[in-house]
Design a protein around this motif. Structure first.
Motif, PDB file in Angstrom:
ATOM      1  N   GLN A 283      -3.605  -4.179  -8.714  1.00  0.00           N
ATOM      2  CA  GLN A 283      -4.948  -4.116  -9.321  1.00  0.00           C
ATOM      3  C   GLN A 283      -5.633  -5.490  -9.371  1.00  0.00           C
ATOM      4  N   ASN A 284      -4.816  -6.549  -9.369  1.00  0.00           N
ATOM      5  CA  ASN A 284      -5.396  -7.898  -9.338  1.00  0.00           C
ATOM      6  C   ASN A 284      -5.973  -8.252  -7.973  1.00  0.00           C
ATOM      7  N   ASN A 285      -5.582  -7.482  -6.974  1.00  0.00           N
ATOM      8  CA  ASN A 285      -6.032  -7.796  -5.600  1.00  0.00           C
ATOM      9  C   ASN A 285      -6.941  -6.733  -5.002  1.00  0.00           C
ATOM     10  N   LEU A 286      -7.279  -5.732  -5.817  1.00  0.00           N
ATOM     11  CA  LEU A 286      -8.027  -4.598  -5.248  1.00  0.00           C
ATOM     12  C   LEU A 286      -9.373  -4.999  -4.654  1.00  0.00           C
ATOM     13  N   ILE A 287     -10.114  -5.860  -5.354  1.00  0.00           N
ATOM     14  CA  ILE A 287     -11.466  -6.224  -4.897  1.00  0.00           C
ATOM     15  C   ILE A 287     -11.390  -6.963  -3.547  1.00  0.00           C
ATOM     16  N   PHE A 288     -10.319  -7.735  -3.361  1.00  0.00           N
ATOM     17  CA  PHE A 288     -10.156  -8.454  -2.093  1.00  0.00           C
ATOM     18  C   PHE A 288      -9.701  -7.488  -0.992  1.00  0.00           C
ATOM     19  N   TYR A 289      -8.963  -6.446  -1.418  1.00  0.00           N
ATOM     20  CA  TYR A 289      -8.547  -5.397  -0.476  1.00  0.00           C
ATOM     21  C   TYR A 289      -9.791  -4.634   0.008  1.00  0.00           C
ATOM     22  N   VAL A 290     -10.683  -4.319  -0.945  1.00  0.00           N
ATOM     23  CA  VAL A 290     -11.927  -3.615  -0.605  1.00  0.00           C
ATOM     24  C   VAL A 290     -12.763  -4.476   0.344  1.00  0.00           C
ATOM     25  N   ASP A 291     -12.827  -5.760   0.088  1.00  0.00           N
ATOM     26  CA  ASP A 291     -13.645  -6.680   0.900  1.00  0.00           C
ATOM     27  C   ASP A 291     -12.914  -7.139   2.172  1.00  0.00           C
ATOM     28  N   ASN A 292     -11.733  -6.601   2.402  1.00  0.00           N
ATOM     29  CA  ASN A 292     -10.953  -6.920   3.601  1.00  0.00           C
ATOM     30  C   ASN A 292     -10.696  -8.430   3.737  1.00  0.00           C
ATOM     31  N   GLU A 293     -10.268  -9.015   2.637  1.00  0.00           N
ATOM     32  CA  GLU A 293     -10.058 -10.469   2.641  1.00  0.00           C
ATOM     33  C   GLU A 293      -8.582 -10.843   2.522  1.00  0.00           C
ATOM     34  N   LEU A 294      -7.698  -9.853   2.606  1.00  0.00           N
ATOM     35  CA  LEU A 294      -6.275 -10.147   2.434  1.00  0.00           C
ATOM     36  C   LEU A 294      -5.588 -10.283   3.789  1.00  0.00           C
ATOM     37  N   ASP A 295      -4.466 -10.999   3.787  1.00  0.00           N
ATOM     38  CA  ASP A 295      -3.721 -11.100   5.055  1.00  0.00           C
ATOM     39  C   ASP A 295      -3.043  -9.755   5.352  1.00  0.00           C
ATOM     40  N   ASP A 296      -2.607  -9.602   6.577  1.00  0.00           N
ATOM     41  CA  ASP A 296      -2.080  -8.306   7.036  1.00  0.00           C
ATOM     42  C   ASP A 296      -0.906  -7.805   6.187  1.00  0.00           C
ATOM     43  N   VAL A 297      -0.047  -8.731   5.764  1.00  0.00           N
ATOM     44  CA  VAL A 297       1.149  -8.316   5.003  1.00  0.00           C
ATOM     45  C   VAL A 297       0.724  -7.699   3.659  1.00  0.00           C
ATOM     46  N   LYS A 298      -0.145  -8.415   2.936  1.00  0.00           N
ATOM     47  CA  LYS A 298      -0.595  -7.924   1.622  1.00  0.00           C
ATOM     48  C   LYS A 298      -1.355  -6.610   1.789  1.00  0.00           C
ATOM     49  N   LYS A 299      -2.183  -6.568   2.828  1.00  0.00           N
ATOM     50  CA  LYS A 299      -2.986  -5.360   3.069  1.00  0.00           C
ATOM     51  C   LYS A 299      -2.067  -4.141   3.247  1.00  0.00           C
ATOM     52  N   LYS A 300      -0.992  -4.346   4.000  1.00  0.00           N
ATOM     53  CA  LYS A 300      -0.065  -3.242   4.285  1.00  0.00           C
ATOM     54  C   LYS A 300       0.642  -2.789   2.994  1.00  0.00           C
ATOM     55  N   ILE A 301       1.088  -3.785   2.219  1.00  0.00           N
ATOM     56  CA  ILE A 301       1.811  -3.463   0.974  1.00  0.00           C
ATOM     57  C   ILE A 301       0.899  -2.675   0.021  1.00  0.00           C
ATOM     58  N   ILE A 302      -0.337  -3.175  -0.140  1.00  0.00           N
ATOM     59  CA  ILE A 302      -1.273  -2.519  -1.075  1.00  0.00           C
ATOM     60  C   ILE A 302      -1.648  -1.124  -0.548  1.00  0.00           C
ATOM     61  N   GLY A 303      -1.875  -1.025   0.740  1.00  0.00           N
ATOM     62  CA  GLY A 303      -2.195   0.275   1.360  1.00  0.00           C
ATOM     63  C   GLY A 303      -1.115   1.305   1.063  1.00  0.00           C
ATOM     64  N   GLU A 304       0.134   0.884   1.202  1.00  0.00           N
ATOM     65  CA  GLU A 304       1.258   1.797   0.953  1.00  0.00           C
ATOM     66  C   GLU A 304       1.338   2.178  -0.522  1.00  0.00           C
ATOM     67  N   HIS A 305       1.082   1.162  -1.389  1.00  0.00           N
ATOM     68  CA  HIS A 305       1.127   1.426  -2.833  1.00  0.00           C
ATOM     69  C   HIS A 305       0.042   2.447  -3.219  1.00  0.00           C
ATOM     70  N   LEU A 306      -1.121   2.293  -2.655  1.00  0.00           N
ATOM     71  CA  LEU A 306      -2.242   3.188  -3.002  1.00  0.00           C
ATOM     72  C   LEU A 306      -1.951   4.633  -2.601  1.00  0.00           C
ATOM     73  N   GLN A 307      -1.176   4.787  -1.534  1.00  0.00           N
ATOM     74  CA  GLN A 307      -0.849   6.158  -1.096  1.00  0.00           C
ATOM     75  C   GLN A 307       0.062   6.860  -2.094  1.00  0.00           C
ATOM     76  N   SER A 308       0.875   6.053  -2.776  1.00  0.00           N
ATOM     77  CA  SER A 308       1.844   6.676  -3.679  1.00  0.00           C
ATOM     78  C   SER A 308       1.436   6.622  -5.153  1.00  0.00           C
ATOM     79  N   CYS A 309       0.456   5.773  -5.523  1.00  0.00           N
ATOM     80  CA  CYS A 309       0.085   5.613  -6.948  1.00  0.00           C
ATOM     81  C   CYS A 309      -1.326   6.130  -7.203  1.00  0.00           C
ATOM     82  N   GLU A 310      -1.414   7.197  -7.975  1.00  0.00           N
ATOM     83  CA  GLU A 310      -2.713   7.828  -8.205  1.00  0.00           C
ATOM     84  C   GLU A 310      -3.636   6.958  -9.079  1.00  0.00           C
ATOM     85  N   VAL A 311      -3.058   6.317 -10.105  1.00  0.00           N
ATOM     86  CA  VAL A 311      -3.849   5.484 -11.028  1.00  0.00           C
ATOM     87  C   VAL A 311      -4.520   4.343 -10.254  1.00  0.00           C
TER      88      VAL A 311
END
Lengths: 142, 189
Positions: free
Chosen positions: A7-35
């Protein structure tokens, strides 16, 4: 990554400002976490809303309004100039009139002083308004 | 016609050149003002004030200065002043109202959530406006110039007279601050 880190990195994820590794980790987390996914959707909607807002345009009549305002200001400043000139002229007239009054009063006051203090011809000669002949005549005939 | 040519004419009281520069930049000025005030009418007022101000100082405007840089600076300042006045008048109009931003934020959102839970756009609009208002001045300006006017960090640095790294840091902190405020809001729905 836990929910807080995501959740601390969501806004940067939305703005596509994260490196590929972080993007992948957050993407996977979002698929499994509804909140986190809901929060991600909310931030994404907000950023899209900003994008929509940034397409807005100024009122089409704003140019006309601005031109009308500067014309009005011009008119006002013209009348302000006229009033200033009139005021300066009036002040000059008043100053001249007051000056004349003061001068008249000064002369009148000095004339009176002269009449009361004249005793000799030397005294008399100090004044502008005198008549030697009449002075002599006055004393000779006295 | 280039901006310099237009400005030279405007300095000689040419109203047609003035109208041309307004038409050229009114939308850019509006977007920046809107980003800060979050209200169409107020943003239009800011546009009007900025260009009237430019007309008033046209004789002193340095030809070496960039018009857009001057315009963005004046527009952001005027917009921030409007927000400040709006806040002040709200405080005066509601006797005993606590001027704490957090309270204002929660009050508005609770009200909105209750009144119209389905109207997401209206909700986002209120949440965004309040969250933006909680950002420090410089962060808000940098964020708005970047998001609403699509300016590069380099251009923002020029307008704000800051280094590139300062602008990067300001925008990063602005996003973090907005995210925190918006997600706190989300908890309250």
């Amino acid at each position: 990554m836990n929910c807080k880190e995501v959740q601390n990195n969501l806004i940067f994820y939305v703005d596509n400002e994260l490196d590929d590794v972080k993007k992948k980790i957050i993407g996977e987390h979002l698929q499994s976490c509804e909140v986190c996914r809901e929060k991600y959707e909310f931030l994404k909607n907000t950023m899209s809303f900003i994008e929509e807002q940034s397409q807005q345009k100024a009122n089409p009549f704003v140019t006309t309004r601005i031109l009308a305002e500067i014309k009005q200001e011009k008119r006002q400043s013209y009348w302000a100039k006229v009033l200033n000139t009139v005021a300066i002229a009036a002040m000059l007239v008043i100053a001249v009139f007051a000056g004349k009054l003061a001068a008249d009063f000064y002369i009148y006051k000095n004339q009176n002083t002269a009449i009361t203090s004249i005793e000799t011809q030397d005294d008399l000669e100090q004044y502008v308004f005198y008549d030697i002949q009449s002075f002599d005549y006055y004393y000779l005939n006295e | 016609m280039t901006d310099k040519e237009l400005i030279e004419k405007i300095r000689n009281d040419n109203e047609r050149a003035f109208a041309e520069i307004i038409d050229k930049y009114k939308d850019a000025c509006f977007r920046v003002a809107y980003g800060i005030v979050q209200d169409k009418h107020t943003a239009d007022d800011v546009v009007q004030d900025v260009f009237v101000k430019f007309w008033q100082i046209r004789k002193d405007f340095e030809l070496t200065s960039k018009f857009t840089t001057w315009m963005y600076r004046v527009a952001t300042n005027m917009a921030l002043n409007k927000v400040r006045k709006e806040k002040r008048s709200k405080v005066f109009s509601s006797f005993g109202f606590d001027d704490d931003n957090d309270n204002e934020f929660e009050n508005k959102l609770t009200h909105n959530a209750e009144a119209d839970n389905n109207d997401r756009n209206e909700y986002i609009k209120t949440a965004l406006k309040t969250a933006l208002n909680t950002l420090p001045k410089k962060q808000r300006i940098a964020f708005v110039l970047n998001k609403y006017e699509k300016m590069s960090y380099k251009e923002i640095a020029e307008v704000m007279e800051l280094s590139l790294s300062s602008v990067e840091s300001l925008i990063h902190r602005a996003k973090k601050g907005l995210q925190k405020k918006l997600l706190n809001t989300y908890k309250n729905i």
